[in-house]
Structures are given as C-alpha cells and as structure tokens.
Design a protein around this motif. Sequence first.
Motif, PDB file in Angstrom:
ATOM      1  N   ALA A  90       0.829  -1.208   0.000  1.00 35.15           N
ATOM      2  CA  ALA A  90       0.000   0.000   0.000  1.00 35.15           C
ATOM      3  C   ALA A  90       0.864   1.259   0.000  1.00 35.15           C
ATOM      4  CB  ALA A  90      -0.932  -0.002   1.207  1.00 35.15           C
ATOM      5  N   LEU A  91       1.937   1.257   0.765  1.00 37.50           N
ATOM      6  CA  LEU A  91       2.852   2.402   0.807  1.00 37.50           C
ATOM      7  C   LEU A  91       3.444   2.660  -0.574  1.00 37.50           C
ATOM      8  CD1 LEU A  91       4.490   4.515   2.470  1.00 37.50           C
ATOM      9  CD2 LEU A  91       6.175   2.701   2.837  1.00 37.50           C
ATOM     10  N   HIS A  92       3.885   1.601  -1.240  1.00 35.98           N
ATOM     11  CA  HIS A  92       4.456   1.749  -2.577  1.00 35.98           C
ATOM     12  C   HIS A  92       3.404   2.222  -3.574  1.00 35.98           C
ATOM     13  CE1 HIS A  92       8.677   0.405  -2.720  1.00 35.98           C
ATOM     14  NE2 HIS A  92       8.365  -0.052  -1.529  1.00 35.98           N
ATOM     15  N   ARG A  93       2.204   1.684  -3.466  1.00 39.14           N
ATOM     16  CA  ARG A  93       1.135   2.110  -4.372  1.00 39.14           C
ATOM     17  C   ARG A  93       0.915   3.619  -4.240  1.00 39.14           C
ATOM     18  NH1 ARG A  93      -2.541  -1.684  -3.375  1.00 39.14           N
ATOM     19  NH2 ARG A  93      -3.145  -0.647  -1.449  1.00 39.14           N
ATOM     20  N   ASP A  94       0.931   4.122  -2.996  1.00 40.27           N
ATOM     21  CA  ASP A  94       0.774   5.559  -2.766  1.00 40.27           C
ATOM     22  C   ASP A  94       1.929   6.359  -3.354  1.00 40.27           C
ATOM     23  OD1 ASP A  94      -1.562   4.971  -1.423  1.00 40.27           O
ATOM     24  OD2 ASP A  94      -0.679   5.225   0.577  1.00 40.27           O
ATOM     25  N   ASN A  95       3.122   5.758  -3.441  1.00 42.41           N
ATOM     26  CA  ASN A  95       4.299   6.431  -4.002  1.00 42.41           C
ATOM     27  C   ASN A  95       4.434   6.220  -5.507  1.00 42.41           C
ATOM     28  OD1 ASN A  95       5.130   7.373  -1.523  1.00 42.41           O
ATOM     29  ND2 ASN A  95       6.559   5.714  -1.155  1.00 42.41           N
ATOM     30  N   GLY A  96       3.539   5.422  -6.095  1.00 47.95           N
ATOM     31  CA  GLY A  96       3.609   5.151  -7.533  1.00 47.95           C
ATOM     32  C   GLY A  96       4.688   4.161  -7.906  1.00 47.95           C
ATOM     33  N   THR A  97       5.107   3.327  -6.960  1.00 42.73           N
ATOM     34  CA  THR A  97       6.124   2.307  -7.224  1.00 42.73           C
ATOM     35  C   THR A  97       5.549   0.931  -6.911  1.00 42.73           C
ATOM     36  OG1 THR A  97       7.044   2.511  -5.001  1.00 42.73           O
ATOM     37  CG2 THR A  97       8.039   3.882  -6.719  1.00 42.73           C
ATOM     38  N   THR A  98       6.313  -0.098  -7.194  1.00 43.22           N
ATOM     39  CA  THR A  98       5.870  -1.467  -6.954  1.00 43.22           C
ATOM     40  C   THR A  98       6.934  -2.208  -6.154  1.00 43.22           C
ATOM     41  OG1 THR A  98       4.745  -1.453  -9.078  1.00 43.22           O
ATOM     42  CG2 THR A  98       5.124  -3.599  -8.078  1.00 43.22           C
ATOM     43  N   PRO A  99       6.580  -2.741  -4.986  1.00 46.97           N
ATOM     44  CA  PRO A  99       7.570  -3.541  -4.248  1.00 46.97           C
ATOM     45  C   PRO A  99       7.711  -4.909  -4.907  1.00 46.97           C
ATOM     46  CG  PRO A  99       5.493  -3.592  -3.093  1.00 46.97           C
ATOM     47  CD  PRO A  99       5.314  -2.665  -4.270  1.00 46.97           C
ATOM     48  N   ARG A 100       8.902  -5.431  -4.847  1.00 41.74           N
ATOM     49  CA  ARG A 100       9.148  -6.777  -5.377  1.00 41.74           C
ATOM     50  C   ARG A 100       9.537  -7.670  -4.209  1.00 41.74           C
ATOM     51  NH1 ARG A 100      12.210  -3.385  -8.240  1.00 41.74           N
ATOM     52  NH2 ARG A 100      14.119  -4.372  -7.536  1.00 41.74           N
ATOM     53  N   ARG A 101       8.996  -8.856  -4.197  1.00 41.07           N
ATOM     54  CA  ARG A 101       9.332  -9.827  -3.170  1.00 41.07           C
ATOM     55  C   ARG A 101       9.998 -11.017  -3.834  1.00 41.07           C
ATOM     56  NH1 ARG A 101       5.132  -7.148  -2.464  1.00 41.07           N
ATOM     57  NH2 ARG A 101       3.730  -8.431  -3.681  1.00 41.07           N
ATOM     58  N   TYR A 102      11.083 -11.455  -3.233  1.00 42.18           N
ATOM     59  CA  TYR A 102      11.776 -12.638  -3.740  1.00 42.18           C
ATOM     60  C   TYR A 102      11.729 -13.688  -2.648  1.00 42.18           C
ATOM     61  CZ  TYR A 102      15.437 -15.857  -5.026  1.00 42.18           C
ATOM     62  OH  TYR A 102      16.121 -17.011  -5.315  1.00 42.18           O
ATOM     63  N   ALA A 103      11.129 -14.810  -2.958  1.00 42.63           N
ATOM     64  CA  ALA A 103      11.066 -15.929  -2.027  1.00 42.63           C
ATOM     65  C   ALA A 103      11.049 -17.207  -2.845  1.00 42.63           C
ATOM     66  CB  ALA A 103       9.831 -15.824  -1.148  1.00 42.63           C
ATOM     67  N   PRO A 104      12.183 -17.910  -2.911  1.00 47.04           N
ATOM     68  CA  PRO A 104      12.218 -19.145  -3.692  1.00 47.04           C
ATOM     69  C   PRO A 104      11.285 -20.183  -3.082  1.00 47.04           C
ATOM     70  CG  PRO A 104      14.197 -18.954  -2.391  1.00 47.04           C
ATOM     71  CD  PRO A 104      13.424 -17.664  -2.203  1.00 47.04           C
ATOM     72  N   PRO A 105      10.818 -21.114  -3.875  1.00 49.61           N
ATOM     73  CA  PRO A 105       9.957 -22.165  -3.339  1.00 49.61           C
ATOM     74  C   PRO A 105      10.670 -22.958  -2.248  1.00 49.61           C
ATOM     75  CG  PRO A 105      10.220 -22.405  -5.728  1.00 49.61           C
ATOM     76  CD  PRO A 105      11.097 -21.292  -5.299  1.00 49.61           C
ATOM     77  N   ALA A 106       9.908 -23.383  -1.281  1.00 46.61           N
ATOM     78  CA  ALA A 106      10.479 -24.186  -0.182  1.00 46.61           C
ATOM     79  C   ALA A 106      10.926 -25.538  -0.732  1.00 46.61           C
ATOM     80  CB  ALA A 106       9.454 -24.380   0.918  1.00 46.61           C
ATOM     81  N   GLN A 107      12.020 -26.012  -0.219  1.00 45.73           N
ATOM     82  CA  GLN A 107      12.519 -27.331  -0.601  1.00 45.73           C
ATOM     83  C   GLN A 107      11.811 -28.374   0.261  1.00 45.73           C
ATOM     84  OE1 GLN A 107      14.734 -27.927  -3.088  1.00 45.73           O
ATOM     85  NE2 GLN A 107      14.573 -25.757  -3.529  1.00 45.73           N
ATOM     86  N   ARG A 108      11.236 -29.341  -0.390  1.00 44.64           N
ATOM     87  CA  ARG A 108      10.567 -30.419   0.334  1.00 44.64           C
ATOM     88  C   ARG A 108      11.580 -31.502   0.662  1.00 44.64           C
ATOM     89  NH1 ARG A 108       4.926 -31.867  -2.059  1.00 44.64           N
ATOM     90  NH2 ARG A 108       4.379 -31.817   0.112  1.00 44.64           N
ATOM     91  N   PRO A 109      11.515 -32.040   1.877  1.00 50.18           N
ATOM     92  CA  PRO A 109      12.447 -33.112   2.232  1.00 50.18           C
ATOM     93  C   PRO A 109      12.183 -34.350   1.371  1.00 50.18           C
ATOM     94  CG  PRO A 109      10.942 -32.633   4.046  1.00 50.18           C
ATOM     95  CD  PRO A 109      10.626 -31.686   2.937  1.00 50.18           C
ATOM     96  N   MET A 110      13.240 -35.047   1.055  1.00 49.40           N
ATOM     97  CA  MET A 110      13.123 -36.271   0.277  1.00 49.40           C
ATOM     98  C   MET A 110      12.558 -37.356   1.186  1.00 49.40           C
ATOM     99  SD  MET A 110      15.007 -35.784  -2.821  1.00 49.40           S
ATOM    100  CE  MET A 110      15.508 -37.411  -3.214  1.00 49.40           C
ATOM    101  N   SER A 111      11.575 -38.085   0.696  1.00 49.53           N
ATOM    102  CA  SER A 111      11.048 -39.185   1.489  1.00 49.53           C
ATOM    103  C   SER A 111      11.819 -40.454   1.159  1.00 49.53           C
ATOM    104  CB  SER A 111       9.558 -39.354   1.248  1.00 49.53           C
ATOM    105  OG  SER A 111       9.313 -39.496  -0.124  1.00 49.53           O
ATOM    106  N   SER A 112      11.929 -41.307   2.138  1.00 48.24           N
ATOM    107  CA  SER A 112      12.681 -42.546   1.898  1.00 48.24           C
ATOM    108  C   SER A 112      11.779 -43.732   1.695  1.00 48.24           C
ATOM    109  CB  SER A 112      13.633 -42.831   3.032  1.00 48.24           C
ATOM    110  OG  SER A 112      13.138 -42.470   4.268  1.00 48.24           O
TER     111      SER A 112
END
Length: 85
Positions: A63-85
């Motif tokens: 919302a803050l960025h929208r008011d400033n006319g900018t766009t926030p970017r979020r970087y979050a890689p997908p979670a790694q799932r544990p290998m099942s045995s």
Amino acid sequence: MSIAFAPAPRLRIDGLIDAATVEEFDSEVRTAGSTGGRSLAVDLAGVTHLASAGVAALHRLTALHRDNGTTPRRYAPPAQRPMSS
C-alpha cells in the motif's frame, strides 16, 4: 531475525518474522520503501517462518508503494521439500 541492506534498493531478511520481530521488520521495510520513487525488493529467501503479522506488514508495504507510484518486489524461492525414503 536479521535485516541487511543489499544493492539497488533491496532488503534481505533472515530468520523468523512473527509477533516478536514484526515491529522491527515493519519499521525497516517501511523506512526503506518510503525513500524516493524507486521500487524496493524484499528478499525473503532467508526467512524461516513468516507469520500472519509478517504477511500483514508486506501488505502495508504494498500500500505504501502504491501511494508512491512504485511497486515492491518480493523474492522468495519455493520451499525445498524433504526427500522421502
């Protein structure tokens, strides 16, 4: 939780974002996001737990960025799932 400024306005967050740490997180991202007209990137790759308080803080940042006319970017890689045995 630790917060570090990275190049080209980017914040890297490590650790937990929960009720105990959200005030610091919110303050840092709001300060970084309110400086000028450039978009901020928030790197969440090191976050080990994102509680609802952290999600709400990210919505406030958007919302803050929208008011400033900018766009926030979020970087979050997908979670790694544990290998099942």
